[in-house]
Every structure is written in structure tokens, then in C-alpha cells.
Write a protein that holds these residues in place. Sequence first.
Motif, PDB file in Angstrom:
ATOM      1  N   PHE A  51     -30.579  33.299 -56.896  1.00 34.82           N
ATOM      2  CA  PHE A  51     -30.912  32.547 -55.688  1.00 34.82           C
ATOM      3  C   PHE A  51     -30.730  31.067 -55.984  1.00 34.82           C
ATOM      4  N   HIS A  52     -30.926  30.244 -54.978  1.00 33.00           N
ATOM      5  CA  HIS A  52     -30.742  28.803 -55.188  1.00 33.00           C
ATOM      6  C   HIS A  52     -31.912  28.039 -54.588  1.00 33.00           C
ATOM      7  N   GLY A  53     -32.006  26.779 -54.951  1.00 31.31           N
ATOM      8  CA  GLY A  53     -33.069  25.938 -54.446  1.00 31.31           C
ATOM      9  C   GLY A  53     -32.839  24.495 -54.827  1.00 31.31           C
ATOM     10  N   ALA A  54     -33.819  23.666 -54.490  1.00 30.45           N
ATOM     11  CA  ALA A  54     -33.726  22.247 -54.814  1.00 30.45           C
ATOM     12  C   ALA A  54     -33.999  22.026 -56.301  1.00 30.45           C
ATOM     13  N   GLU A  58     -41.618  23.324 -57.125  1.00 29.82           N
ATOM     14  CA  GLU A  58     -42.273  24.292 -58.009  1.00 29.82           C
ATOM     15  C   GLU A  58     -41.304  25.270 -58.650  1.00 29.82           C
ATOM     16  N   LYS A  59     -40.319  25.763 -57.898  1.00 35.35           N
ATOM     17  CA  LYS A  59     -39.392  26.734 -58.484  1.00 35.35           C
ATOM     18  C   LYS A  59     -38.660  26.126 -59.673  1.00 35.35           C
ATOM     19  N   LEU A 144     -22.382  21.439 -55.549  1.00 43.51           N
ATOM     20  CA  LEU A 144     -22.756  22.259 -56.696  1.00 43.51           C
ATOM     21  C   LEU A 144     -23.575  21.462 -57.705  1.00 43.51           C
ATOM     22  N   ARG A 145     -23.264  20.188 -57.839  1.00 43.19           N
ATOM     23  CA  ARG A 145     -24.071  19.368 -58.745  1.00 43.19           C
ATOM     24  C   ARG A 145     -25.482  19.158 -58.212  1.00 43.19           C
ATOM     25  N   GLY A 146     -25.629  19.174 -56.894  1.00 40.24           N
ATOM     26  CA  GLY A 146     -26.932  18.889 -56.301  1.00 40.24           C
ATOM     27  C   GLY A 146     -27.830  20.092 -56.137  1.00 40.24           C
ATOM     28  N   VAL A 147     -27.278  21.317 -56.200  1.00 41.24           N
ATOM     29  CA  VAL A 147     -28.084  22.512 -55.982  1.00 41.24           C
ATOM     30  C   VAL A 147     -28.498  23.123 -57.317  1.00 41.24           C
ATOM     31  N   MET A 148     -29.629  23.763 -57.327  1.00 39.80           N
ATOM     32  CA  MET A 148     -30.077  24.473 -58.526  1.00 39.80           C
ATOM     33  C   MET A 148     -29.906  25.967 -58.279  1.00 39.80           C
TER      34      MET A 148
END
Length: 213
Positions: A51-54, A58-59, A144-148
Motif C-alpha cells: 500500500f502507499h501513504g504519506a 503514523e504509518k 514517486l519520490r514524494g510517495v511512501m
Amino acid sequence: MRHEHHFRMSPEDALALLARAPLVHLATTTPAGAPVLRALDFALVDGAVTFHGARTGEKAACVGRPAVVAAEELVARLPSYFVDPERACPASTLYRSVQVHGRLEEVTDPVEQARALTALMARWQPEGGFRPIDPRDPHYASALRGVMVLRLRVERVDGKAKLGQNRTPEQRRALVEGLRRRGAPGDAEAIEAILAACGELSSAAPSPPRPRT
């Protein structure tokens, strides 16, 4: 897991349930020990929940922590009067559930990130209609650089299918008959699930319900 000898699913069936779930719930802890619970859109990539996130929040703080991902599937709600005309106690639910255990890790390779995000798009937008995700494409490089991108590699699987296995044959026949009479959406599939889990009913089972018009 209570009554696991009645309800346990095979790892293959449990992972199939996970794969078809519309979303999952992630449970983990922060480094300080605070609980974290999140509902997630996800995809299975090479057997890992991805999955992805900021990059903040917390994640992101939970990378490297043990975690559990869970999904469930409602089969049917069973009113008490299917089994007993007076007592409330027999009211129950038929369901399937799965928990997978592992450790959260960040996906840092841009090619692997692109694969994960492409799998998410394929899951929810299979018709396409978007430019292929490629880390070399200027349209995506900064995104892609900005997403985790995170994943949980499955270390242990626990699956449970509660489909009347702990009931007596007489109670199961009453449940099947009640579902047949009710004929609500999903009741025919619930009857099939009970019969598959409790094969001794198959010779005496009533015909499945007809859809309501």
C-alpha cells in the motif's frame, strides 16, 4: 483462535480471501508503543500486502514494526428464530476472516515502487486509461519520490470460516431451511457455503432460495 479445529481455513483459502477483500485493516504500534489502526486500499504484490501513504504521519513511523493485516467477509446474518422460536441466544453470523502477520517495510527501489502502484491501479482501474507508471517517465518521477510505498511480507496466516460447523446437524438443517425461506440476496450462496463446510447435509438439503422480485 477459538474452536480453530472447527473453523480453520487452509492458508491458500485464507490468502484467496485476502486477495478479494475490498480493503484491509492494518494494526501495529508506533515506536512509543501507541496503537495504530488504519483501513487501507492495497494490492498483493509477490505475496506481500502492499500500500502507499504519506512520508509523514503514523504509518511512516511504524516502518520496521510488527504488524497485522486483517480482512473479513460476511456470508449471512442468522436471526435467532431460524433455530429457536423464543430464545435470542442462537442469533449468529456466518463469516470468513483472515489475519496475516509480518513486519512493515518501506519499498525504496523506484522500479518496485512503480510495480506496487501499478498493481493498485490494475486492481481498481483494470480498464486502463492512464499512462504506464515508470520511474523514468518525467510525469511520475517526482510523484514517486514524494510517495511512501509500504509492504508487509506475510510471515504467518490465520484464516477462519465460521459456517455452522459447530452446530448440530438438526440446527444446520434449520439454518438452511431458514435461509431458503428468507431468500435474501446472498442467502443462496450462504446455503452453498454451509453445505460445502458440512457435507453431511447435502443429501437432505432443501433447494436453494429463489431471488426476490
